[in-house]
Design an enzyme around this catalytic site. Structure first.
Site, short mmCIF file in Angstrom:
data_model
loop_
_atom_site.label_atom_id
_atom_site.label_comp_id
_atom_site.label_asym_id
_atom_site.label_seq_id
_atom_site.Cartn_x
_atom_site.Cartn_y
_atom_site.Cartn_z
N ASP A 13 -10.81 -2.04 -1.17
CA ASP A 13 -9.37 -1.93 -0.90
C ASP A 13 -8.73 -3.28 -1.18
O ASP A 13 -9.40 -4.29 -1.34
CB ASP A 13 -9.16 -1.55 0.57
CG ASP A 13 -7.69 -1.43 0.92
OD1 ASP A 13 -6.94 -0.79 0.15
OD2 ASP A 13 -7.26 -1.98 1.95
N SER A 14 -7.40 -3.29 -1.21
CA SER A 14 -6.67 -4.54 -1.39
C SER A 14 -6.89 -5.46 -0.19
O SER A 14 -6.65 -6.66 -0.29
CB SER A 14 -5.18 -4.24 -1.53
OG SER A 14 -4.75 -3.44 -0.45
N CYS A 76 -8.15 2.32 -1.75
CA CYS A 76 -6.75 1.91 -1.87
C CYS A 76 -5.97 2.94 -2.70
O CYS A 76 -6.33 3.23 -3.84
CB CYS A 76 -6.70 0.55 -2.55
SG CYS A 76 -5.04 -0.08 -2.76
N GLU A 156 -0.71 -4.02 10.33
CA GLU A 156 -1.50 -5.26 10.40
C GLU A 156 -1.20 -6.02 11.68
O GLU A 156 -2.04 -6.73 12.22
CB GLU A 156 -1.20 -6.14 9.18
CG GLU A 156 -1.55 -5.48 7.87
CD GLU A 156 -2.69 -6.16 7.13
OE1 GLU A 156 -3.00 -7.31 7.43
OE2 GLU A 156 -3.26 -5.49 6.23
N CYS A 188 -1.51 6.06 2.06
CA CYS A 188 -1.73 4.61 2.10
C CYS A 188 -2.81 4.37 3.14
O CYS A 188 -2.84 5.02 4.19
CB CYS A 188 -0.44 3.90 2.50
SG CYS A 188 -0.67 2.14 2.80
N HIS A 190 -3.25 2.23 5.36
CA HIS A 190 -2.86 1.83 6.72
C HIS A 190 -2.26 2.97 7.55
O HIS A 190 -2.19 2.88 8.76
CB HIS A 190 -1.84 0.70 6.65
CG HIS A 190 -2.39 -0.60 6.18
ND1 HIS A 190 -2.99 -0.74 4.94
CD2 HIS A 190 -2.43 -1.82 6.76
CE1 HIS A 190 -3.37 -2.00 4.80
NE2 HIS A 190 -3.04 -2.68 5.89
N1 DGL Z 1 -4.24 -0.50 0.39
C1 DGL Z 1 -2.87 -0.24 -0.01
C2 DGL Z 1 -2.71 1.26 -0.32
O1 DGL Z 1 -3.43 2.12 0.17
C3 DGL Z 1 -1.89 -0.68 1.06
C4 DGL Z 1 -1.80 -2.18 1.21
C5 DGL Z 1 -1.33 -2.88 -0.07
O2 DGL Z 1 -0.14 -2.74 -0.42
O3 DGL Z 1 -2.14 -3.56 -0.67
O4 DGL Z 1 -1.84 1.60 -1.07
#
Ligand code: DGL
Length: 271
Positions: A13-14, A76, A156, A188, A190
């Site tokens: 993931d990011s 992600c 977060e 997403c 999160h």
């Molecule tokens: N992991 C990203 C997503 O699922 C969310 C956080 C980001 O913007 O990097 O799109």
């Protein structure tokens, strides 16, 4: 082929958010070893260009391939939206699953759907990846999308069920109150953290919108795929994390996301 049944599953993931996927995978496949990569030096991806996200995603794929993973899970949504095909190509014979395909499948499974809602980052929503994915299965289903960029920083911060979170969610979800959506995809990493609050806001008027958590969906797809390939591990259960910056902060947030202690977060700087 360099991998075997006992090779780890790679999840990336990011940043921290993909741990919602890791949590679901650990629950569905407790005997698998997992390597998680969070690109904490370059998060967020959701506001970056497709080209940039693609080049970061390929670097991480390369990292996971060097660890001889037997499967890659793109946790992600933003990466799934912009780099899935390139990752599949780079992974060769290693199967690649992504949250968008898994979430779409879950959203339109069951009773005939006519209208699906999607919330995600700006990158995911602008790419229309969920719209394309739903329409590839059934072009008659209507899809209403809404970008919710403030939800990532709120998650977060751990503000998932306070006044600010509820006000923000009410504002973003307003668009769905006048629609007849039957399911809402949390598009997403999160957003599963808001899973308890969202139904209270959306279903307040006697509606019963099904909330789709792509984390659970991709975990179920991973299990199905490993079973089909006869690649399940019977003796693992390890969980190793790599991040590109601030391992200490990752560890603290990871414990909040997973709800249990996380040991040994390594740092790995990518080019
Ligand atoms: N992991 C990203 C997503 O699922 C969310 C956080 C980001 O913007 O990097 O799109």
């Amino acid at each position: 082929m360099q991998h075997s049944n006992t090779s780890p599953i790679g999840i990336f993931d990011s940043g921290i958010g993909g741990l919602t996927v890791a949590k679901s995978v650990i629950k569905a496949l407790p005997n698998e070893d997992i390597i998680y990569f969070g690109d904490t030096a370059r998060v967020p991806y959701g506001i970056k260009s497709e080209e940039t996200v693609r080049s970061y995603a390929l670097q991480i794929t390369d990292f996971l391939m060097r660890h001889k993973v037997k499967m890659i899970l793109i946790a992600c949504n933003t990466v799934s939206a912009s780099a899935k095909e390139e990752i599949i190509e780079a992974a060769g014979d290693v199967p690649v699953l992504d949250v968008i395909s898994a979430g779409t499948k879950a959203a339109i499974d069951g009773p005939k759907r006519r209208h699906v809602g999607v919330i995600g980052t700006l990158g995911t929503i602008n790419s229309k990846a969920y719209v394309k994915s739903v329409h590839a299965i059934d072009p008659t289903i209507k899809v209403t999308q809404k970008a919710c960029p403030l939800l990532v920083p709120l998650a977060e911060e751990g503000w998932i069920d306070n006044e600010v979170a509820r006000l923000t969610l009410r504002q973003y979800l307003d668009v769905f109150r006048i629609t007849d959506i039957e399911s809402l995809i949390l598009g997403c990493t999160h957003y599963p953290l808001f899973k308890q609050v969202i139904p209270k806001i959306l279903n307040g008027e006697g509606r019963n919108i099904q909330i789709i958590d792509s984390a659970d969906s991709i975990a179920a797809s991973a299990k199905e795929k490993l079973e089909a390939l006869d690649m399940l591990n019977a003796e693992g259960g390890g969980f190793e994390c790599y991040v590109s910056d601030r391992p200490q902060r990752f560890q603290e947030l990871a414990e909040r996301f997973l709800g249990h202690p996380v040991k040994g977060v390594h740092i790995e700087q990518l080019p």
